[in-house]
Design an enzyme around this catalytic site. Structure first.
Site, PDB file in Angstrom:
ATOM      1  N   THR A 184       0.831  -1.214   0.000  1.00  0.00           N
ATOM      2  CA  THR A 184       0.000   0.000   0.000  1.00  0.00           C
ATOM      3  C   THR A 184       0.860   1.256   0.000  1.00  0.00           C
ATOM      4  O   THR A 184       0.582   2.222  -0.716  1.00  0.00           O
ATOM      5  CB  THR A 184      -0.958  -0.006   1.208  1.00  0.00           C
ATOM      6  OG1 THR A 184      -1.758  -1.186   1.129  1.00  0.00           O
ATOM      7  CG2 THR A 184      -1.873   1.202   1.205  1.00  0.00           C
ATOM      8  N   ARG A 211       1.201   4.843  -2.484  1.00  0.00           N
ATOM      9  CA  ARG A 211       1.273   6.230  -2.005  1.00  0.00           C
ATOM     10  C   ARG A 211       2.594   6.881  -2.452  1.00  0.00           C
ATOM     11  O   ARG A 211       2.623   8.039  -2.857  1.00  0.00           O
ATOM     12  CB  ARG A 211       1.165   6.288  -0.485  1.00  0.00           C
ATOM     13  CG  ARG A 211       0.009   5.507   0.123  1.00  0.00           C
ATOM     14  CD  ARG A 211      -1.311   6.254   0.124  1.00  0.00           C
ATOM     15  NE  ARG A 211      -2.319   5.497   0.836  1.00  0.00           N
ATOM     16  CZ  ARG A 211      -3.254   4.724   0.265  1.00  0.00           C
ATOM     17  NH1 ARG A 211      -3.341   4.650  -1.045  1.00  0.00           N
ATOM     18  NH2 ARG A 211      -4.121   4.047   1.001  1.00  0.00           N
ATOM     19  N   GLU A 271     -12.368  -2.894  12.864  1.00  0.00           N
ATOM     20  CA  GLU A 271     -12.644  -2.015  11.727  1.00  0.00           C
ATOM     21  C   GLU A 271     -13.378  -2.754  10.612  1.00  0.00           C
ATOM     22  O   GLU A 271     -12.756  -3.422   9.790  1.00  0.00           O
ATOM     23  CB  GLU A 271     -11.341  -1.421  11.174  1.00  0.00           C
ATOM     24  CG  GLU A 271     -11.592  -0.504   9.970  1.00  0.00           C
ATOM     25  CD  GLU A 271     -10.320   0.063   9.345  1.00  0.00           C
ATOM     26  OE1 GLU A 271      -9.233  -0.464   9.618  1.00  0.00           O
ATOM     27  OE2 GLU A 271     -10.439   1.018   8.574  1.00  0.00           O
ATOM     28  N   LYS A 305     -13.580   1.166  14.835  1.00  0.00           N
ATOM     29  CA  LYS A 305     -13.150   2.058  13.759  1.00  0.00           C
ATOM     30  C   LYS A 305     -14.174   1.916  12.648  1.00  0.00           C
ATOM     31  O   LYS A 305     -14.279   0.865  12.017  1.00  0.00           O
ATOM     32  CB  LYS A 305     -11.746   1.696  13.277  1.00  0.00           C
ATOM     33  CG  LYS A 305     -11.264   2.541  12.105  1.00  0.00           C
ATOM     34  CD  LYS A 305      -9.754   2.537  11.999  1.00  0.00           C
ATOM     35  CE  LYS A 305      -9.291   3.301  10.769  1.00  0.00           C
ATOM     36  NZ  LYS A 305      -7.845   3.562  10.796  1.00  0.00           N
ATOM     37  N   SER A 332     -10.818   7.540   6.988  1.00  0.00           N
ATOM     38  CA  SER A 332     -11.156   8.566   5.992  1.00  0.00           C
ATOM     39  C   SER A 332     -11.530   7.943   4.647  1.00  0.00           C
ATOM     40  O   SER A 332     -12.280   8.566   3.879  1.00  0.00           O
ATOM     41  CB  SER A 332     -10.050   9.609   5.847  1.00  0.00           C
ATOM     42  OG  SER A 332      -8.822   9.045   5.445  1.00  0.00           O
TER      43      SER A 332
HETATM   44  P1  13P Z   1      -7.766   5.896   5.571  1.00  0.00           P
HETATM   45  O1  13P Z   1      -8.120   6.996   6.558  1.00  0.00           O
HETATM   46  O2  13P Z   1      -6.797   6.342   4.517  1.00  0.00           O
HETATM   47  O3  13P Z   1      -8.997   5.198   5.058  1.00  0.00           O
HETATM   48  O4  13P Z   1      -6.942   4.813   6.381  1.00  0.00           O
HETATM   49  C1  13P Z   1      -7.374   4.481   7.632  1.00  0.00           C
HETATM   50  C2  13P Z   1      -7.077   3.059   7.901  1.00  0.00           C
HETATM   51  O5  13P Z   1      -6.297   2.739   8.769  1.00  0.00           O
HETATM   52  C3  13P Z   1      -7.776   2.046   7.101  1.00  0.00           C
HETATM   53  O6  13P Z   1      -7.594   0.787   7.686  1.00  0.00           O
END
Ligand code: 13P
Length: 336
Positions: A29, A33, A177, A219, A261
């Site tokens: 990932t 970026r 999450e 999350k 986000s």
């Molecule tokens: P983002 O805020 O870029 O979505 O990343 C948060 C994250 O930790 C996703 O697992």
């Protein structure tokens, strides 16, 4: 570790005006970026970039914790100080991503299930020794055609609950999450339905696996229209729908909720969090655990010239932390 200790870590993660910076990108990932700003994806560049972020002056004013990747939790500053020491000395809790990422769910084309339970007990015990106070496991729910299936939601929530129970056994606060992706042309109502079903399934699984909610952080993804939906959601709609959905599905005993986000612009992510907190008080503190919405401005500065822009990139991190910290209090104003 007692439930009281887990609870106090969880409460510190969502202390008033503070949130989390997610810098736990896997090496694949972070490559995406880095590619976007022309930085070669070497171990030294990853280390230098995370050093820039973690040594931002005053980071602890609005940041309670940082989620690290396996490579990062073992790394040190150029001067040889372990990142975890830098963080603990500043009162920033080290977190660790422990899932192994989403893989295709057999029998359900186009759907994903997050893997990483095998050997997790041993990995968590090692991370606890390295200083981790909380962990993260991300499940990915895709809205597309008939998806998500109930099977996909249940398989992911079962894994999240197994992970959470193992975390608590190791004295680590689980951040659970279940991300409902923004990808797609679905509208905000569809996102609401899928998010509510996912959260209900998640809390049923956590209950079945004897996870103590008082020592757990959610999350969540915000409830909003998909990226390709012709009718994009306004800030007030996102705030209303997200709060309504959380109240319908999340028990009040949870110590806090932080948002990802998920590809929102920096300002939209901040404005949405702020609008939700302006509607408070809610049963739980609502804060942030942003990756891209904390980092993207800083990364593009740093990527242009790592040495010359070191301080200005850090100033950008501090600025984003302050804006999101104010939004966690409902006190952010556009152009602050
Ligand atoms: P983002 O805020 O870029 O979505 O990343 C948060 C994250 O930790 C996703 O697992």
């Amino acid at each position: 570790m007692s439930i009281e200790q887990l609870e106090s870590i969880a409460q510190a993660m969502v202390a008033p005006g503070k949130g989390i910076i997610a810098i736990d990108e896997s090496n694949n990932t972070i490559k995406k970026r880095f590619d976007a700003v022309g930085v070669p994806n070497t171990e030294e560049n990853r280390r230098a970039y995370r050093e820039m972020l973690l040594t931002t002056p005053g980071l602890n004013q609005h940041i309670s914790g940082a989620i690290l990747y396996d490579e990062t939790i073992r790394q040190s500053t150029k001067a040889g100080v372990p990142f975890t020491k830098i963080m603990l000395d500043a009162g920033i809790l080290p977190g660790i991503k422990v899932d192994k990422g989403p893989f295709p769910l057999a029998g359900f084309p186009g759907e994903l299930v997050t893997e990483g339970l095998d050997g997790l007990r041993d990995r968590l015990n090692e991370y606890a020794k390295l200083g981790a106070k909380f962990a993260k496991w991300r499940a990915v729910i895709t809205i597309s055609g008939e998806a998500p299936s109930g099977t996909c939601i249940e398989a992911n929530c079962h894994a999240l609950a197994r992970y959470a129970a193992l975390c608590q056994e190791a004295g680590i606060v689980p951040m659970v999450e279940p991300e409902v992706l923004m990808d797609g042309a679905h509208d905000i109502d569809e996102c609401y339905e899928v998010t509510e079903a996912t959260l209900r399934s998640l809390f049923a699984s956590l209950y079945e696996q004897n996870v103590m909610l008082e020592g757990t952080i959610l999350k969540a993804s915000m409830v909003l229209a998909g990226k390709d939906c012709p009718e994009q959601s306004e800030v007030e709609d996102v705030a209303d729908a997200t709060i309504r959905c959380l109240k319908a599905a999340v028990p009040a005993s949870l110590p806090g909720i932080v948002f990802l986000s998920g590809g929102q612009s920096d300002e939209f992510a901040t404005a949405n969090l702020n609008a939700m907190n302006q509607q408070g008080p809610h049963p739980w503190p609502l804060s942030f655990s942003y990756g891209r919405a904390m980092q993207q401005a800083a990364l593009s500065l740093w990527g242009k010239d790592m040495a010359a822009n070191f301080a200005s990139a850090q100033a950008m991190v501090a600025q984003r932390a302050k804006a999101n910290g104010m939004a966690a209090l409902g006190q952010w104003k556009k152009g602050m």
